[in-house]
Design a protein around this motif. Sequence first.
Motif, PDB file in Angstrom:
ATOM      1  N   SER A  45       0.847  -1.189   0.000  1.00  0.00           N
ATOM      2  CA  SER A  45       0.000   0.000   0.000  1.00  0.00           C
ATOM      3  C   SER A  45       0.881   1.237   0.000  1.00  0.00           C
ATOM      4  O   SER A  45       1.671   1.437   0.911  1.00  0.00           O
ATOM      5  CB  SER A  45      -0.913  -0.009   1.230  1.00  0.00           C
ATOM      6  OG  SER A  45      -1.843   1.043   1.171  1.00  0.00           O
ATOM      7  N   SER A  63      -0.433   4.569  -0.462  1.00  0.00           N
ATOM      8  CA  SER A  63      -1.120   5.702   0.167  1.00  0.00           C
ATOM      9  C   SER A  63      -1.972   5.314   1.372  1.00  0.00           C
ATOM     10  O   SER A  63      -2.463   6.178   2.079  1.00  0.00           O
ATOM     11  CB  SER A  63      -2.012   6.395  -0.860  1.00  0.00           C
ATOM     12  OG  SER A  63      -3.088   5.538  -1.207  1.00  0.00           O
ATOM     13  N   ASN A  83      -4.773   3.201   1.015  1.00  0.00           N
ATOM     14  CA  ASN A  83      -6.070   2.665   0.565  1.00  0.00           C
ATOM     15  C   ASN A  83      -6.070   1.147   0.481  1.00  0.00           C
ATOM     16  O   ASN A  83      -7.027   0.494   0.898  1.00  0.00           O
ATOM     17  CB  ASN A  83      -6.464   3.261  -0.791  1.00  0.00           C
ATOM     18  CG  ASN A  83      -6.822   4.733  -0.690  1.00  0.00           C
ATOM     19  OD1 ASN A  83      -7.214   5.212   0.370  1.00  0.00           O
ATOM     20  ND2 ASN A  83      -6.674   5.451  -1.786  1.00  0.00           N
ATOM     21  N   THR A  84      -5.007   0.567  -0.053  1.00  0.00           N
ATOM     22  CA  THR A  84      -4.939  -0.891  -0.174  1.00  0.00           C
ATOM     23  C   THR A  84      -4.821  -1.516   1.214  1.00  0.00           C
ATOM     24  O   THR A  84      -5.404  -2.573   1.474  1.00  0.00           O
ATOM     25  CB  THR A  84      -3.768  -1.308  -1.084  1.00  0.00           C
ATOM     26  OG1 THR A  84      -3.889  -0.609  -2.338  1.00  0.00           O
ATOM     27  CG2 THR A  84      -3.784  -2.801  -1.350  1.00  0.00           C
ATOM     28  N   LYS A  96      -6.205  -0.368   3.939  1.00  0.00           N
ATOM     29  CA  LYS A  96      -7.561  -0.356   4.507  1.00  0.00           C
ATOM     30  C   LYS A  96      -8.383  -1.523   3.971  1.00  0.00           C
ATOM     31  O   LYS A  96      -9.108  -2.179   4.717  1.00  0.00           O
ATOM     32  CB  LYS A  96      -8.270   0.967   4.182  1.00  0.00           C
ATOM     33  CG  LYS A  96      -7.809   2.118   5.024  1.00  0.00           C
ATOM     34  CD  LYS A  96      -8.596   3.379   4.678  1.00  0.00           C
ATOM     35  CE  LYS A  96      -7.877   4.599   5.222  1.00  0.00           C
ATOM     36  NZ  LYS A  96      -8.026   5.755   4.384  1.00  0.00           N
ATOM     37  N   MET A  97      -8.288  -1.777   2.666  1.00  0.00           N
ATOM     38  CA  MET A  97      -9.043  -2.892   2.093  1.00  0.00           C
ATOM     39  C   MET A  97      -8.522  -4.229   2.625  1.00  0.00           C
ATOM     40  O   MET A  97      -9.309  -5.114   2.953  1.00  0.00           O
ATOM     41  CB  MET A  97      -9.012  -2.894   0.571  1.00  0.00           C
ATOM     42  CG  MET A  97      -9.923  -3.989   0.018  1.00  0.00           C
ATOM     43  SD  MET A  97      -9.926  -4.138  -1.763  1.00  0.00           S
ATOM     44  CE  MET A  97     -10.727  -2.632  -2.212  1.00  0.00           C
ATOM     45  N   PRO A 112      -2.209  -1.380  -5.155  1.00  0.00           N
ATOM     46  CA  PRO A 112      -2.799  -0.282  -5.914  1.00  0.00           C
ATOM     47  C   PRO A 112      -2.534  -0.509  -7.407  1.00  0.00           C
ATOM     48  O   PRO A 112      -1.694  -1.348  -7.766  1.00  0.00           O
ATOM     49  CB  PRO A 112      -2.044   0.950  -5.410  1.00  0.00           C
ATOM     50  CG  PRO A 112      -0.759   0.440  -4.855  1.00  0.00           C
ATOM     51  CD  PRO A 112      -1.003  -0.979  -4.428  1.00  0.00           C
ATOM     52  N   THR A 130      -6.886  -1.633  -5.474  1.00  0.00           N
ATOM     53  CA  THR A 130      -7.549  -0.351  -5.308  1.00  0.00           C
ATOM     54  C   THR A 130      -7.075   0.546  -6.436  1.00  0.00           C
ATOM     55  O   THR A 130      -5.938   0.459  -6.879  1.00  0.00           O
ATOM     56  CB  THR A 130      -7.194   0.283  -3.952  1.00  0.00           C
ATOM     57  OG1 THR A 130      -5.778   0.376  -3.829  1.00  0.00           O
ATOM     58  CG2 THR A 130      -7.741  -0.558  -2.802  1.00  0.00           C
ATOM     59  N   ALA A 190      -7.518   4.655  -8.053  1.00  0.00           N
ATOM     60  CA  ALA A 190      -8.037   6.010  -7.935  1.00  0.00           C
ATOM     61  C   ALA A 190      -8.743   6.443  -9.219  1.00  0.00           C
ATOM     62  O   ALA A 190      -9.530   7.365  -9.217  1.00  0.00           O
ATOM     63  CB  ALA A 190      -6.894   6.977  -7.627  1.00  0.00           C
ATOM     64  N   ASP A 246     -12.511  -5.010  -5.900  1.00  0.00           N
ATOM     65  CA  ASP A 246     -12.841  -4.787  -4.496  1.00  0.00           C
ATOM     66  C   ASP A 246     -12.890  -6.137  -3.790  1.00  0.00           C
ATOM     67  O   ASP A 246     -12.410  -7.124  -4.318  1.00  0.00           O
ATOM     68  CB  ASP A 246     -14.166  -4.031  -4.383  1.00  0.00           C
ATOM     69  CG  ASP A 246     -15.273  -4.728  -5.154  1.00  0.00           C
ATOM     70  OD1 ASP A 246     -15.327  -5.978  -5.133  1.00  0.00           O
ATOM     71  OD2 ASP A 246     -16.086  -4.039  -5.775  1.00  0.00           O
TER      72      ASP A 246
END
Length: 150
Positions: free
Chosen positions: A11, A13, A15-16, A18-19, A84, A113, A115, A141
């Motif tokens: 990850s 940033s 985001n990945t 969090k997933m 990502p 993930t 953007a 997702d």
Amino acid sequence: MAKKTLILYYSWSGNTKKMAEKINGEIAGNDIEEVTVADGTFDSDMYKTNDIALDQIQGKEEFPEAQVIDIDFNKYDLILVGSPVWSGYPATPIKSLLEKMKNYKGEVASFFTSAGTNHKAYASHFKEWGNGLNIIGVARDDSEVSDWVK
């Protein structure tokens, strides 16, 4: 019976991550590990990082080493790889991670993930980088993850 599952993710940033943590919370009895790279490998600016990754993909620079704890991959039935999307590709540390996994005999699936909308080629690039691995699926997702784990 649920498969013994390992979640490996890179990850940039958050985001990945969090997933991956969300998926981890939905799967009982699995392990989760973050893949990192050496400090200074990528820039804090998304566009500069994208340029660095493109240079790696195009062979102008070496792919970064995927740093992960020493894992016996073959003690798992399924490894979920999170990443990502960078210019339609998995993040470049994923390529060296998949090379470390080349003797793994179980199933591999990827979640990602993104953007933007530049993710359509992700699955084919992931499969190309994971050539020789038993890749059972790629999803944008976590919607397919419970099916993979079953």
